[in-house]
Scaffold this motif. Structure first.
Motif, mmCIF file in Angstrom:
data_model
loop_
_atom_site.group_PDB
_atom_site.id
_atom_site.type_symbol
_atom_site.label_atom_id
_atom_site.label_comp_id
_atom_site.label_asym_id
_atom_site.label_seq_id
_atom_site.Cartn_x
_atom_site.Cartn_y
_atom_site.Cartn_z
ATOM 1 N N TYR A 459 -42.902 46.451 -62.899
ATOM 2 C CA TYR A 459 -41.917 45.376 -62.745
ATOM 3 C C TYR A 459 -40.514 45.994 -62.772
ATOM 4 O O TYR A 459 -39.854 46.008 -63.806
ATOM 5 C CB TYR A 459 -42.049 44.340 -63.857
ATOM 6 C CG TYR A 459 -43.377 43.618 -63.877
ATOM 7 C CD1 TYR A 459 -43.631 42.566 -62.996
ATOM 8 C CD2 TYR A 459 -44.373 43.987 -64.781
ATOM 9 C CE1 TYR A 459 -44.853 41.894 -63.014
ATOM 10 C CE2 TYR A 459 -45.592 43.329 -64.800
ATOM 11 C CZ TYR A 459 -45.825 42.288 -63.918
ATOM 12 O OH TYR A 459 -47.036 41.633 -63.926
ATOM 13 N N PRO A 460 -40.057 46.546 -61.646
ATOM 14 C CA PRO A 460 -38.735 47.194 -61.619
ATOM 15 C C PRO A 460 -37.626 46.236 -62.051
ATOM 16 O O PRO A 460 -37.744 45.014 -61.909
ATOM 17 C CB PRO A 460 -38.569 47.599 -60.146
ATOM 18 C CG PRO A 460 -39.965 47.663 -59.606
ATOM 19 C CD PRO A 460 -40.734 46.603 -60.341
ATOM 20 N N ALA A 461 -36.554 46.826 -62.580
ATOM 21 C CA ALA A 461 -35.430 46.029 -63.059
ATOM 22 C C ALA A 461 -34.811 45.234 -61.914
ATOM 23 O O ALA A 461 -34.890 45.645 -60.749
ATOM 24 C CB ALA A 461 -34.377 46.949 -63.685
ATOM 25 N N PRO A 462 -34.202 44.092 -62.212
ATOM 26 C CA PRO A 462 -33.540 43.302 -61.170
ATOM 27 C C PRO A 462 -32.481 44.122 -60.434
ATOM 28 O O PRO A 462 -31.838 45.000 -61.014
ATOM 29 C CB PRO A 462 -32.892 42.154 -61.948
ATOM 30 C CG PRO A 462 -33.632 42.084 -63.239
ATOM 31 C CD PRO A 462 -34.080 43.478 -63.540
ATOM 32 N N ALA A 463 -32.306 43.822 -59.156
ATOM 33 C CA ALA A 463 -31.350 44.575 -58.342
ATOM 34 C C ALA A 463 -29.933 44.509 -58.909
ATOM 35 O O ALA A 463 -29.154 45.456 -58.771
ATOM 36 C CB ALA A 463 -31.358 44.045 -56.908
ATOM 37 N N SER A 464 -29.603 43.427 -59.588
ATOM 38 C CA SER A 464 -28.253 43.281 -60.145
ATOM 39 C C SER A 464 -27.943 44.334 -61.198
ATOM 40 O O SER A 464 -26.780 44.627 -61.474
ATOM 41 C CB SER A 464 -28.090 41.889 -60.758
ATOM 42 O OG SER A 464 -29.031 41.690 -61.804
ATOM 43 N N LYS A 465 -28.978 44.915 -61.816
ATOM 44 C CA LYS A 465 -28.776 45.934 -62.855
ATOM 45 C C LYS A 465 -28.823 47.355 -62.295
ATOM 46 O O LYS A 465 -28.366 48.287 -62.947
ATOM 47 C CB LYS A 465 -29.869 45.791 -63.936
ATOM 48 C CG LYS A 465 -29.933 44.417 -64.592
ATOM 49 C CD LYS A 465 -28.686 44.083 -65.369
ATOM 50 C CE LYS A 465 -28.811 42.724 -66.064
ATOM 51 N NZ LYS A 465 -27.571 42.355 -66.765
ATOM 52 N N THR A 466 -29.416 47.522 -61.106
ATOM 53 C CA THR A 466 -29.624 48.879 -60.592
ATOM 54 C C THR A 466 -29.096 49.074 -59.178
ATOM 55 O O THR A 466 -29.268 50.139 -58.605
ATOM 56 C CB THR A 466 -31.134 49.205 -60.585
ATOM 57 O OG1 THR A 466 -31.809 48.273 -59.720
ATOM 58 C CG2 THR A 466 -31.723 49.128 -61.976
ATOM 59 N N TRP A 467 -28.454 48.046 -58.616
ATOM 60 C CA TRP A 467 -28.030 48.131 -57.222
ATOM 61 C C TRP A 467 -26.938 49.175 -57.061
ATOM 62 O O TRP A 467 -25.997 49.221 -57.831
ATOM 63 C CB TRP A 467 -27.516 46.770 -56.758
ATOM 64 C CG TRP A 467 -27.565 46.604 -55.269
ATOM 65 C CD1 TRP A 467 -26.507 46.562 -54.418
ATOM 66 C CD2 TRP A 467 -28.728 46.441 -54.460
ATOM 67 N NE1 TRP A 467 -26.931 46.382 -53.124
ATOM 68 C CE2 TRP A 467 -28.296 46.317 -53.125
ATOM 69 C CE3 TRP A 467 -30.099 46.400 -54.733
ATOM 70 C CZ2 TRP A 467 -29.180 46.150 -52.054
ATOM 71 C CZ3 TRP A 467 -30.972 46.235 -53.674
ATOM 72 C CH2 TRP A 467 -30.513 46.108 -52.354
ATOM 73 N N PRO A 468 -27.038 50.051 -56.023
ATOM 74 C CA PRO A 468 -25.993 51.064 -55.829
ATOM 75 C C PRO A 468 -24.685 50.452 -55.362
ATOM 76 O O PRO A 468 -24.634 49.295 -54.928
ATOM 77 C CB PRO A 468 -26.600 51.979 -54.750
ATOM 78 C CG PRO A 468 -27.602 51.146 -54.048
ATOM 79 C CD PRO A 468 -28.140 50.187 -55.064
ATOM 80 N N LEU A 469 -23.621 51.249 -55.408
ATOM 81 C CA LEU A 469 -22.317 50.819 -54.916
ATOM 82 C C LEU A 469 -22.387 50.626 -53.395
ATOM 83 O O LEU A 469 -23.312 51.120 -52.741
ATOM 84 C CB LEU A 469 -21.268 51.875 -55.272
ATOM 85 C CG LEU A 469 -20.997 52.040 -56.775
ATOM 86 C CD1 LEU A 469 -20.114 53.266 -57.019
ATOM 87 C CD2 LEU A 469 -20.346 50.799 -57.352
ATOM 88 N N PRO A 470 -21.419 49.906 -52.821
ATOM 89 C CA PRO A 470 -21.476 49.605 -51.382
ATOM 90 C C PRO A 470 -21.574 50.867 -50.519
ATOM 91 O O PRO A 470 -20.895 51.869 -50.758
ATOM 92 C CB PRO A 470 -20.154 48.872 -51.128
ATOM 93 C CG PRO A 470 -19.773 48.308 -52.455
ATOM 94 C CD PRO A 470 -20.263 49.286 -53.475
ATOM 95 N N LEU A 471 -22.443 50.803 -49.505
ATOM 96 C CA LEU A 471 -22.624 51.882 -48.541
ATOM 97 C C LEU A 471 -22.492 51.288 -47.141
ATOM 98 O O LEU A 471 -23.022 50.215 -46.870
ATOM 99 C CB LEU A 471 -24.006 52.530 -48.708
ATOM 100 C CG LEU A 471 -24.263 53.214 -50.059
ATOM 101 C CD1 LEU A 471 -25.746 53.490 -50.240
ATOM 102 C CD2 LEU A 471 -23.477 54.519 -50.159
#
Length: 619
Positions: A459-471
């Motif tokens: 159950y990977p962490a929500p994207a809001s906690k691990t999302w990378p900076l804008p690319l």
């Protein structure tokens, strides 16, 4: 992605790395052939100086995971990775001042011997088995990482390069023992630095200078380093890196066999500490190179991210792809970078093989066959190196399924290294903890850290906690790229968004603190250990730092351990607890024989040398 090709000079540079590394093993095999003892093979005769050991320590843990993974982390998540600068400093200070003196003065070869001296054999064997599993898993990751890099930049067969790495490492480790490993690491450390510097120089030139790199990184939010959000679910913040990173790397450095084995191979305790502190400089240099490589890479790809545009299939391929871009007209330099990545791997794998052979020989083989001859012991050690070389290489297959190399490597260390750190902390800092508390604490720590890590895998962490900076992909020429269809996530239990979403850097802290808490509680429930039964050599009285103002409270915190055989300063610096004479036999199993002076202690340097340990019998 279509693999780009190596030129002839790339292959020459790359092959030279393997030839020189193997040659060092052959050299020490010939040079040391008359010193055919397991002690000489496994710990270099305990006569190493701090210089090569410091380089070896840095090379061993700054593997291809760092060379490939760290710049990718900076590229995607920003330069907050530089905060490991703080974690490394705490780790080295605590290792050299808290853990190393206990291990060095005990005269042990395997760190897990300490656990038998302090507790008993079951605790020692349990910790040894966990270490073996941890190291084989971790080594699989660092074997796979550069093989992936080579596959991406040259099209060279992925598994062919995996097995080539394993064969070369096993060859020089089996032939030359620890001395070959240390001196090969020193050479490979130089290759790593040179490889990084060529990328930094050419990359910044392509970007129009370092000032342009800084400006573009600032505009892209890559230099927002200090994020003081205390949310433990956030992947990288000031607290997760400085606190969680300290726990993770302290498990790697402070109580890891591979580190301690190099330190106790030094001729004196002073040399061992110097090796650690000079190693800290090496860690900082590699960290700075990795961070700037990531920023330069961002500056280069800021308008066309090769990952999100589908040009490459994984973030860990960013660095080799970048290298082939900037060195496309410079034959030999792509080969130098790949040699740089492989240097990190060769040093780490060789260190792991040597450490695994040492703990297996000391903790299992010698216990079952205590009267092996020197010659047979040496050949047994070589056979163990060969065995673990095969196992570590085979484990690379599993590593291909673990995702990003940095997170995979540090997660493995957190899951196993945290509970191990907790176990040694119980032994060294808490005299009242008994063997039941230690064993229960270890099992509790392992259960907690594996629970959170395995839960996070499913159950990977929500994207809001691990999302990378804008690319950005605005300037990319998109060809044969299909739009990804958002996957429908299965229903998640409530615990998935809390416990399972914990930052991977806290896995070690969870295991360590869980182990310590359970160990203390269970020791009091089952009858705590009497301090009078424990030799002061096995305990580090850190309470003296906090109770310096009161002799009464200081003694209370000693829990009955006789630290006042001399003054506290003498105990910590001069080892005066060795003066008790031949009649002193420790209840935990450590004893001394007919010592009429402080063995191996140099009063001028206030340091120990390893000559003392010729007269010490452990069991």
């Amino acid at each position: 992605m279509e693999a780009k090709s190596f030129a002839v000079w790339d292959y020459v540079v790359f092959a030279a790395l393997f030839v020189i590394s193997s040659g060092i093993g052959v050299f020490f095999a010939i040079k040391e052939r008359k010193k055919a003892t397991s002690r000489e093979f496994l710990v270099g005769g305990r006569q190493m100086s701090f210089g090569p050991v410091a380089l070896s320590l840095t090379a061993s843990f700054m593997s291809a995971v760092t060379i490939l993974g760290a710049p990718s982390e900076v590229y995607r998540f920003g330069a907050s990775f530089a905060l490991f600068f703080i974690a490394y400093a705490f780790v080295v200070i605590l290792t050299s001042e808290l853990f190393l003196p206990v291990f060095y003065r005990s005269g042990i070869t395997s760190t897990y011997e300490y656990l038998q001296l302090r507790f008993n054999k079951p605790v020692r064997y349990a910790a040894t088995v966990i270490y073996i599993v941890q190291t084989i898993l971790y080594t699989g990751v660092v074997v796979y990482a550069p093989a992936l890099a080579l596959n991406q930049v040259t099209g060279f067969d992925l598994w062919g390069s995996v097995f080539a790495t394993g064969i070369v490492c096993t060859f020089y480790c089996t032939l030359g023992g620890l001395k070959a490993v240390v001196w090969t690491d020193a050479f490979q450390m130089v290759v790593m630095i040179v490889g990084f510097l060529t990328v930094l120089i050419q990359g910044s030139a392509h970007a129009g200078g370092l000032h342009n790199v800084i400006e573009q990184s600032t505009n892209g939010s890559r230099l927002n380093i200090f994020d003081f959000d205390v949310d433990p679910l956030r992947r990288h913040t000031f607290w997760t890196i400085s606190v969680g990173g300290t726990f993770t790397w302290l498990g790697i450095y402070g109580v890891n066999q591979s580190t301690i084995q190099r330190c106790i191979s030094c001729k004196t305790e002073k040399h061992a500490k110097l090796a650690l502190y000079f190693n800290l400089l090496g860690l900082w240099i590699i960290l700075v190179c990795a961070v700037f490589s990531g920023l330069i890479m961002y500056s280069h790809f800021k308008d066309c991210d090769p990952w999100t545009s589908g040009i490459i299939s994984a973030p860990d391929q960013l660095m080799p792809y970048f290298v082939m871009e900037i060195f496309s007209t410079m034959p030999g330099l792509p080969g130098l970078f790949v040699s740089c990545a492989f240097s990190g791997t060769l040093s780490t794998v060789a260190a792991s093989i040597n450490a695994l052979a040492t703990v297996t020989f000391e903790d299992f083989v010698k216990s079952c066959f205590p009267h092996l001859s020197d010659k047979l012991s040496t050949w047994t050690s070589k056979g163990l190196c060969l065995l673990f070389g095969v196992l570590c290489t085979s484990m690379a297959v599993a590593a291909s399924l673990m995702g990003g190399v940095v997170q995979a490597a540090l997660s493995i260390h957190g899951m196993c290294g945290g509970p191990m750190l907790g176990l040694f902390s119980l032994g060294i800092m808490f005299p009242f903890v008994n063997w039941k508390g230690a064993l229960s604490g270890l099992l509790t720590g392992i259960t907690l850290s594996f629970w959170v890590a395995i839960g996070a895998f499913f159950y990977p962490a929500p994207a809001s906690k691990t999302w990378p900076l804008p690319l950005s992909t605005d300037h990319c020429v998109l060809s044969n790229v299909t739009e990804s269809v958002p996957t429908v996530l299965p229903s998640r239990p409530a615990i998935a968004d809390t416990w399972y979403s914990l930052s991977y850097l806290y896995y070690s802290a969870v295991g360590c603190l869980g182990c310590i808490a359970a160990g203390i509680i269970i020791s009091f429930l089952t009858g705590h250990q009497s301090g009078k039964d424990i030799h002061p050599l096995l305990i580090r009285p850190v309470c003296n730092l906090f109770c310096f103002w009161s002799e009464k409270y200081k003694r209370l915190c000693w829990c009955g351990v006789q630290h006042d055989a001399g003054t506290e300063q003498e105990n910590l610096e001069n080892g005066s607890f060795w003066k008790q004479g031949a009649e002193s036999v420790l209840q935990n199993g450590l004893r001394q024989e007919n010592l009429v002076h402080i063995p191996g202690h140099d009063p001028k340097d206030k340091s120990y040398n390893n000559m003392a340990f010729e007269k010490i019998t452990h069991f």
